[in-house]
Design a protein around this motif. Sequence first.
Motif, PDB file in Angstrom:
ATOM      1  N   PRO A  45       0.828  -1.208   0.000  1.00 45.12           N
ATOM      2  CA  PRO A  45       0.000   0.000   0.000  1.00 45.12           C
ATOM      3  C   PRO A  45       0.867   1.266   0.000  1.00 45.12           C
ATOM      4  O   PRO A  45       1.902   1.315   0.678  1.00 45.12           O
ATOM      5  CB  PRO A  45      -0.807  -0.109   1.299  1.00 45.12           C
ATOM      6  CG  PRO A  45      -0.824  -1.571   1.623  1.00 45.12           C
ATOM      7  CD  PRO A  45       0.497  -2.087   1.124  1.00 45.12           C
ATOM      8  N   ASP A  46       0.470   2.261  -0.750  1.00 42.32           N
ATOM      9  CA  ASP A  46       1.249   3.501  -0.862  1.00 42.32           C
ATOM     10  C   ASP A  46       1.558   4.120   0.493  1.00 42.32           C
ATOM     11  O   ASP A  46       2.642   4.645   0.705  1.00 42.32           O
ATOM     12  CB  ASP A  46       0.500   4.522  -1.723  1.00 42.32           C
ATOM     13  CG  ASP A  46       0.471   4.127  -3.184  1.00 42.32           C
ATOM     14  OD1 ASP A  46       1.341   3.340  -3.618  1.00 42.32           O
ATOM     15  OD2 ASP A  46      -0.428   4.603  -3.897  1.00 42.32           O
ATOM     16  N   ARG A  47       0.630   4.058   1.423  1.00 42.48           N
ATOM     17  CA  ARG A  47       0.819   4.724   2.722  1.00 42.48           C
ATOM     18  C   ARG A  47       1.622   3.906   3.724  1.00 42.48           C
ATOM     19  O   ARG A  47       1.865   4.361   4.836  1.00 42.48           O
ATOM     20  CB  ARG A  47      -0.531   5.101   3.308  1.00 42.48           C
ATOM     21  CG  ARG A  47      -1.375   3.923   3.691  1.00 42.48           C
ATOM     22  CD  ARG A  47      -2.734   4.345   4.246  1.00 42.48           C
ATOM     23  NE  ARG A  47      -3.503   3.192   4.627  1.00 42.48           N
ATOM     24  CZ  ARG A  47      -4.298   2.501   3.822  1.00 42.48           C
ATOM     25  NH1 ARG A  47      -4.443   2.857   2.568  1.00 42.48           N
ATOM     26  NH2 ARG A  47      -4.971   1.453   4.256  1.00 42.48           N
ATOM     27  N   ASN A  48       2.054   2.686   3.357  1.00 46.75           N
ATOM     28  CA  ASN A  48       2.794   1.833   4.294  1.00 46.75           C
ATOM     29  C   ASN A  48       4.298   2.028   4.103  1.00 46.75           C
ATOM     30  O   ASN A  48       4.985   1.249   3.466  1.00 46.75           O
ATOM     31  CB  ASN A  48       2.404   0.365   4.083  1.00 46.75           C
ATOM     32  CG  ASN A  48       2.951  -0.529   5.163  1.00 46.75           C
ATOM     33  OD1 ASN A  48       3.937  -0.204   5.814  1.00 46.75           O
ATOM     34  ND2 ASN A  48       2.326  -1.673   5.346  1.00 46.75           N
ATOM     35  N   GLY A  49       4.815   3.096   4.696  1.00 43.76           N
ATOM     36  CA  GLY A  49       6.225   3.446   4.552  1.00 43.76           C
ATOM     37  C   GLY A  49       7.173   2.384   5.066  1.00 43.76           C
ATOM     38  O   GLY A  49       8.217   2.132   4.476  1.00 43.76           O
ATOM     39  N   HIS A  96       7.463  -0.293   2.479  1.00 43.97           N
ATOM     40  CA  HIS A  96       8.271   0.172   1.341  1.00 43.97           C
ATOM     41  C   HIS A  96       9.755   0.101   1.692  1.00 43.97           C
ATOM     42  O   HIS A  96      10.571  -0.339   0.884  1.00 43.97           O
ATOM     43  CB  HIS A  96       7.891   1.606   0.948  1.00 43.97           C
ATOM     44  CG  HIS A  96       6.608   1.686   0.211  1.00 43.97           C
ATOM     45  ND1 HIS A  96       6.493   1.365  -1.120  1.00 43.97           N
ATOM     46  CD2 HIS A  96       5.371   2.043   0.619  1.00 43.97           C
ATOM     47  CE1 HIS A  96       5.242   1.521  -1.504  1.00 43.97           C
ATOM     48  NE2 HIS A  96       4.538   1.929  -0.467  1.00 43.97           N
TER      49      HIS A  96
END
Length: 83
Positions: free
Chosen positions: A53-57, A60
């Motif tokens: 998910p994009d918001r899961n830094g 990443h």
Amino acid sequence: MAAFWRAAAEGSNISDDGAGVARLLKRDPCALLAAAEERFASLGGRRGDALVPDRNGLAHHARRAAGYAPEPQWTRRVKPLTG
């Protein structure tokens, strides 16, 4: 996989129950991913893939540390089949 698990634990008391897995992942967050990649490659896999998910830094960061990188030519498309 069991041999990798023993090596990744490096002598720590890591078991394969939920608490043991949690301790290993706390000590080495990439251990489970590395084991899965090893297993996949042994079965003939040639490319790993991860949906993050994009918001899961944190995810990443972990994926980058493991060698995963975005590919700008790919975009995920989804279609809900229920609701």
